[in-house]
Motif scaffolding. Structure first.
Motif, PDB file in Angstrom:
ATOM      1  N   VAL A 133     -50.363 -75.942  -9.167  1.00 16.84           N
ATOM      2  CA  VAL A 133     -50.454 -75.016  -8.038  1.00 16.84           C
ATOM      3  C   VAL A 133     -49.182 -75.062  -7.193  1.00 16.84           C
ATOM      4  CG1 VAL A 133     -51.667 -74.575  -5.867  1.00 16.84           C
ATOM      5  CG2 VAL A 133     -52.967 -75.036  -7.944  1.00 16.84           C
ATOM      6  N   ARG A 134     -48.644 -76.259  -7.002  1.00 21.90           N
ATOM      7  CA  ARG A 134     -47.493 -76.419  -6.107  1.00 21.90           C
ATOM      8  C   ARG A 134     -46.171 -76.040  -6.770  1.00 21.90           C
ATOM      9  NH1 ARG A 134     -43.880 -76.077  -3.498  1.00 21.90           N
ATOM     10  NH2 ARG A 134     -43.101 -77.324  -1.733  1.00 21.90           N
ATOM     11  N   TRP A 135     -45.956 -76.472  -7.999  1.00 22.78           N
ATOM     12  CA  TRP A 135     -44.642 -76.299  -8.620  1.00 22.78           C
ATOM     13  C   TRP A 135     -44.645 -75.437  -9.880  1.00 22.78           C
ATOM     14  CZ3 TRP A 135     -45.884 -81.575  -7.203  1.00 22.78           C
ATOM     15  CH2 TRP A 135     -45.262 -81.983  -6.026  1.00 22.78           C
ATOM     16  N   GLY A 136     -45.807 -75.022 -10.341  1.00 24.40           N
ATOM     17  CA  GLY A 136     -45.856 -74.223 -11.566  1.00 24.40           C
ATOM     18  C   GLY A 136     -45.360 -72.800 -11.346  1.00 24.40           C
ATOM     19  N   TRP A 137     -44.931 -72.167 -12.406  1.00 25.27           N
ATOM     20  CA  TRP A 137     -44.496 -70.771 -12.344  1.00 25.27           C
ATOM     21  C   TRP A 137     -44.648 -70.143 -13.725  1.00 25.27           C
ATOM     22  CZ3 TRP A 137     -40.782 -70.482 -15.976  1.00 25.27           C
ATOM     23  CH2 TRP A 137     -39.932 -71.574 -16.166  1.00 25.27           C
ATOM     24  N   SER A 138     -44.505 -68.837 -13.764  1.00 18.74           N
ATOM     25  CA  SER A 138     -44.575 -68.131 -15.040  1.00 18.74           C
ATOM     26  C   SER A 138     -43.604 -66.963 -15.024  1.00 18.74           C
ATOM     27  CB  SER A 138     -45.999 -67.633 -15.314  1.00 18.74           C
ATOM     28  OG  SER A 138     -46.367 -66.653 -14.359  1.00 18.74           O
ATOM     29  N   GLU A 139     -43.144 -66.599 -16.195  1.00 18.23           N
ATOM     30  CA  GLU A 139     -42.282 -65.428 -16.372  1.00 18.23           C
ATOM     31  C   GLU A 139     -42.880 -64.557 -17.460  1.00 18.23           C
ATOM     32  OE1 GLU A 139     -38.048 -65.666 -16.755  1.00 18.23           O
ATOM     33  OE2 GLU A 139     -37.938 -67.527 -15.607  1.00 18.23           O
ATOM     34  N   THR A 140     -42.922 -63.264 -17.193  1.00 21.51           N
ATOM     35  CA  THR A 140     -43.464 -62.320 -18.165  1.00 21.51           C
ATOM     36  C   THR A 140     -42.399 -61.291 -18.527  1.00 21.51           C
ATOM     37  OG1 THR A 140     -44.322 -60.940 -16.372  1.00 21.51           O
ATOM     38  CG2 THR A 140     -45.815 -62.578 -17.301  1.00 21.51           C
ATOM     39  N   GLY A 141     -42.669 -60.563 -19.590  1.00 19.10           N
ATOM     40  CA  GLY A 141     -41.770 -59.476 -19.971  1.00 19.10           C
ATOM     41  C   GLY A 141     -40.467 -59.922 -20.599  1.00 19.10           C
ATOM     42  N   LEU A 142     -40.396 -61.162 -21.091  1.00 12.62           N
ATOM     43  CA  LEU A 142     -39.196 -61.620 -21.786  1.00 12.62           C
ATOM     44  C   LEU A 142     -39.242 -61.149 -23.237  1.00 12.62           C
ATOM     45  CD1 LEU A 142     -39.055 -65.294 -20.471  1.00 12.62           C
ATOM     46  CD2 LEU A 142     -37.705 -63.363 -19.669  1.00 12.62           C
ATOM     47  N   HIS A 143     -38.077 -60.882 -23.787  1.00  9.92           N
ATOM     48  CA  HIS A 143     -38.011 -60.429 -25.176  1.00  9.92           C
ATOM     49  C   HIS A 143     -37.056 -61.321 -25.961  1.00  9.92           C
ATOM     50  CE1 HIS A 143     -39.443 -56.772 -23.073  1.00  9.92           C
ATOM     51  NE2 HIS A 143     -40.212 -56.682 -24.140  1.00  9.92           N
ATOM     52  N   ALA A 144     -37.539 -61.768 -27.104  1.00 11.24           N
ATOM     53  CA  ALA A 144     -36.766 -62.700 -27.934  1.00 11.24           C
ATOM     54  C   ALA A 144     -36.169 -61.943 -29.116  1.00 11.24           C
ATOM     55  CB  ALA A 144     -37.664 -63.835 -28.415  1.00 11.24           C
ATOM     56  N   TRP A 145     -34.925 -61.528 -28.961  1.00  2.00           N
ATOM     57  CA  TRP A 145     -34.253 -60.868 -30.076  1.00  2.00           C
ATOM     58  C   TRP A 145     -34.013 -61.892 -31.182  1.00  2.00           C
ATOM     59  CZ3 TRP A 145     -33.041 -55.646 -30.290  1.00  2.00           C
ATOM     60  CH2 TRP A 145     -33.286 -54.927 -29.125  1.00  2.00           C
ATOM     61  N   PRO A 146     -34.254 -61.515 -32.421  1.00  4.60           N
ATOM     62  CA  PRO A 146     -34.147 -62.475 -33.534  1.00  4.60           C
ATOM     63  C   PRO A 146     -32.812 -63.205 -33.556  1.00  4.60           C
ATOM     64  CG  PRO A 146     -35.112 -60.411 -34.287  1.00  4.60           C
ATOM     65  CD  PRO A 146     -34.668 -60.176 -32.878  1.00  4.60           C
ATOM     66  N   GLY A 147     -32.911 -64.534 -33.668  1.00  2.00           N
ATOM     67  CA  GLY A 147     -31.722 -65.361 -33.782  1.00  2.00           C
ATOM     68  C   GLY A 147     -30.993 -65.617 -32.482  1.00  2.00           C
ATOM     69  N   GLU A 148     -31.542 -65.159 -31.341  1.00  2.00           N
ATOM     70  CA  GLU A 148     -30.857 -65.325 -30.062  1.00  2.00           C
ATOM     71  C   GLU A 148     -31.696 -66.155 -29.095  1.00  2.00           C
ATOM     72  OE1 GLU A 148     -29.461 -61.747 -28.355  1.00  2.00           O
ATOM     73  OE2 GLU A 148     -28.533 -61.011 -30.206  1.00  2.00           O
ATOM     74  N   THR A 149     -31.007 -66.839 -28.199  1.00  2.00           N
ATOM     75  CA  THR A 149     -31.684 -67.666 -27.210  1.00  2.00           C
ATOM     76  C   THR A 149     -32.236 -66.800 -26.077  1.00  2.00           C
ATOM     77  OG1 THR A 149     -29.605 -68.023 -26.016  1.00  2.00           O
ATOM     78  CG2 THR A 149     -30.206 -69.637 -27.714  1.00  2.00           C
ATOM     79  N   GLN A 156     -32.794 -71.233 -15.272  1.00  2.00           N
ATOM     80  CA  GLN A 156     -31.613 -70.989 -16.102  1.00  2.00           C
ATOM     81  C   GLN A 156     -31.626 -71.838 -17.369  1.00  2.00           C
ATOM     82  OE1 GLN A 156     -29.431 -68.447 -15.425  1.00  2.00           O
ATOM     83  NE2 GLN A 156     -30.977 -68.063 -13.849  1.00  2.00           N
ATOM     84  N   GLU A 157     -32.793 -72.371 -17.694  1.00  2.00           N
ATOM     85  CA  GLU A 157     -32.915 -73.129 -18.935  1.00  2.00           C
ATOM     86  C   GLU A 157     -32.868 -72.172 -20.119  1.00  2.00           C
ATOM     87  OE1 GLU A 157     -35.890 -76.417 -21.026  1.00  2.00           O
ATOM     88  OE2 GLU A 157     -36.134 -75.839 -18.928  1.00  2.00           O
ATOM     89  N   ILE A 158     -32.250 -72.619 -21.192  1.00  2.00           N
ATOM     90  CA  ILE A 158     -32.082 -71.778 -22.374  1.00  2.00           C
ATOM     91  C   ILE A 158     -33.057 -72.237 -23.451  1.00  2.00           C
ATOM     92  CG2 ILE A 158     -30.491 -71.038 -24.174  1.00  2.00           C
ATOM     93  CD1 ILE A 158     -28.221 -71.404 -22.193  1.00  2.00           C
ATOM     94  N   LEU A 159     -33.918 -71.324 -23.878  1.00  2.00           N
ATOM     95  CA  LEU A 159     -34.854 -71.618 -24.952  1.00  2.00           C
ATOM     96  C   LEU A 159     -34.213 -71.276 -26.290  1.00  2.00           C
ATOM     97  CD1 LEU A 159     -38.189 -70.168 -23.506  1.00  2.00           C
ATOM     98  CD2 LEU A 159     -37.297 -72.490 -23.308  1.00  2.00           C
ATOM     99  N   PRO A 160     -34.475 -72.058 -27.306  1.00  2.00           N
ATOM    100  CA  PRO A 160     -33.901 -71.769 -28.629  1.00  2.00           C
ATOM    101  C   PRO A 160     -34.491 -70.494 -29.210  1.00  2.00           C
ATOM    102  CG  PRO A 160     -35.494 -73.548 -28.775  1.00  2.00           C
ATOM    103  CD  PRO A 160     -35.311 -73.267 -27.313  1.00  2.00           C
ATOM    104  N   PRO A 161     -33.859 -69.940 -30.233  1.00  2.00           N
ATOM    105  CA  PRO A 161     -34.399 -68.727 -30.867  1.00  2.00           C
ATOM    106  C   PRO A 161     -35.829 -68.931 -31.343  1.00  2.00           C
ATOM    107  CG  PRO A 161     -32.176 -69.176 -31.656  1.00  2.00           C
ATOM    108  CD  PRO A 161     -32.582 -70.363 -30.840  1.00  2.00           C
TER     109      PRO A 161
END
Length: 328
Positions: A133-149, A156-161
């Motif tokens: 409740v205090r520190w959690g968050w969520s992001e929606t509407g992200l799109h993962a193009w194939p082979g890209e982070t 600003q954390e980068i998720l792997p492909p």
């Protein structure tokens, strides 16, 4: 006499099994809903920001998104749906801790262990959910193009492909990535007669790019871009979704709005407009929802400890039954 009975009954209820199970089931159900449904990054009280978020979010539950939002199910962390049962559990925890302290000399070691495990489990659950409740968050509407982070806006954390078809993946400490519906991704590039790349504009305020990317799905079937130096505007409309996509392309004169030509493509292809060659390539692009739950480890540990308490309760009941049969 009657005045003393009410606090005694309340105390009995607070230490009863039903009064413990109800908030546990409530919070467990809310937690599952929070994982399944997209959650707003802004509280429901910020009306304008919340309305903008609801207007922009699209889920597999459309067209019910706005109704779910009005019920508070898209802002569970900041509404009474979660805070009320958490307060209830905190009250149960306090009552059980006091009762155990008072009854410690009179109960068996097995009962002490079971009741201690219940307190530890509740402590873990409360700590985990309060951290969410205090520190959690969520992001929606992200799109993962194939082979890209994918870069997260919050950290600003980068998720792997994205790899494979797993609908839920975990990255790092408490970051969960949910794959939702597949959208149609269009890669657009324009060239002139000499083969030179012609800059494209996504909007009048955007910066010219050598290559544009559009995302089309059932909720957002239209995409627009333009070539200012050629006085052209393009509209792309999704007619048939994946796995066999079909989209309609219309080309307009931006100064007059007159339709120049239109065509329908499957998967992609080339379009010739005046002295330009437009290349459109399509591919499936997963839509992602990222949830950060910093208390996930505490919550899982809490449920595990409560499961151990249930096992001890079964052992305790079995021993009591055996002792009663032996005494008879």
């Amino acid at each position: 006499m009657r005045g003393r009975q009410i606090p005694e009954r309340l105390w009995t209820w607070l230490n009863g099994t039903t009064f413990l199970l109800l908030p546990l089931l409530w919070v467990g159900g809310v937690s599952l809903l929070a994982l399944w449904l997209p959650q707003s990054p802004v509280p429901l009280s910020e009306t304008a920001a919340f309305a903008r978020w609801v207007a922009g979010v699209h889920t597999h539950l459309d067209p019910y998104t706005e109704r779910l939002a009005s019920w508070g199910l898209l802002s569970l962390r900041t509404t009474l749906w979660l805070r009320l049962p958490l307060a209830w559990l905190a009250l149960v925890f306090a009552a059980r801790a006091v009762a155990l302290g008072e009854q410690w000399p009179a109960v068996t070691r097995l009962t002490r262990a079971r009741r201690l495990l219940i307190l530890l489990g509740l402590c873990g659950l409360l700590a985990g959910w309060m951290a969410q409740v205090r520190w959690g968050w969520s992001e929606t509407g992200l799109h993962a193009w194939p082979g890209e982070t994918v870069t997260l806006a919050h950290t600003q954390e980068i998720l792997p492909p994205t790899a494979g078809s797993r609908r839920v993946q975990r990255y790092g400490a408490g970051i969960f990535v949910f794959q939702e519906e597949l959208a149609l991704g269009l890669d657009v590039q324009a060239r002139d007669e000499g083969g030179n790349i012609v800059p494209l504009l996504l909007s009048s305020q955007s910066t010219a790019q050598e290559r544009l990317r559009l995302i089309l799905n059932s909720q957002r079937p239209d995409g627009y871009f333009g070539i200012p130096e050629s006085d052209l505007v393009f509209r792309v409309t999704l007619h048939q979704p994946l796995p066999e996509p079909e989209f309609h392309v219309q080309i307009y004169r931006s100064s007059s709005g007159a339709l120049i030509t239109e065509t329908t493509l499957q998967n992609g292809g080339l379009i010739f407009a005046e002295k330009l060659q437009l290349q459109l390539s399509s591919l499936p692009v997963p839509q992602l929802r990222v949830v950060y739950n910093p208390g996930a480890s505490f919550t899982v540990a809490g449920w595990g400890v409560l499961a151990a308490a249930v096992i001890l309760y079964a052992v305790e009941r079995h021993r009591s039954r055996v002792a009663a049969e032996a005494a008879a």
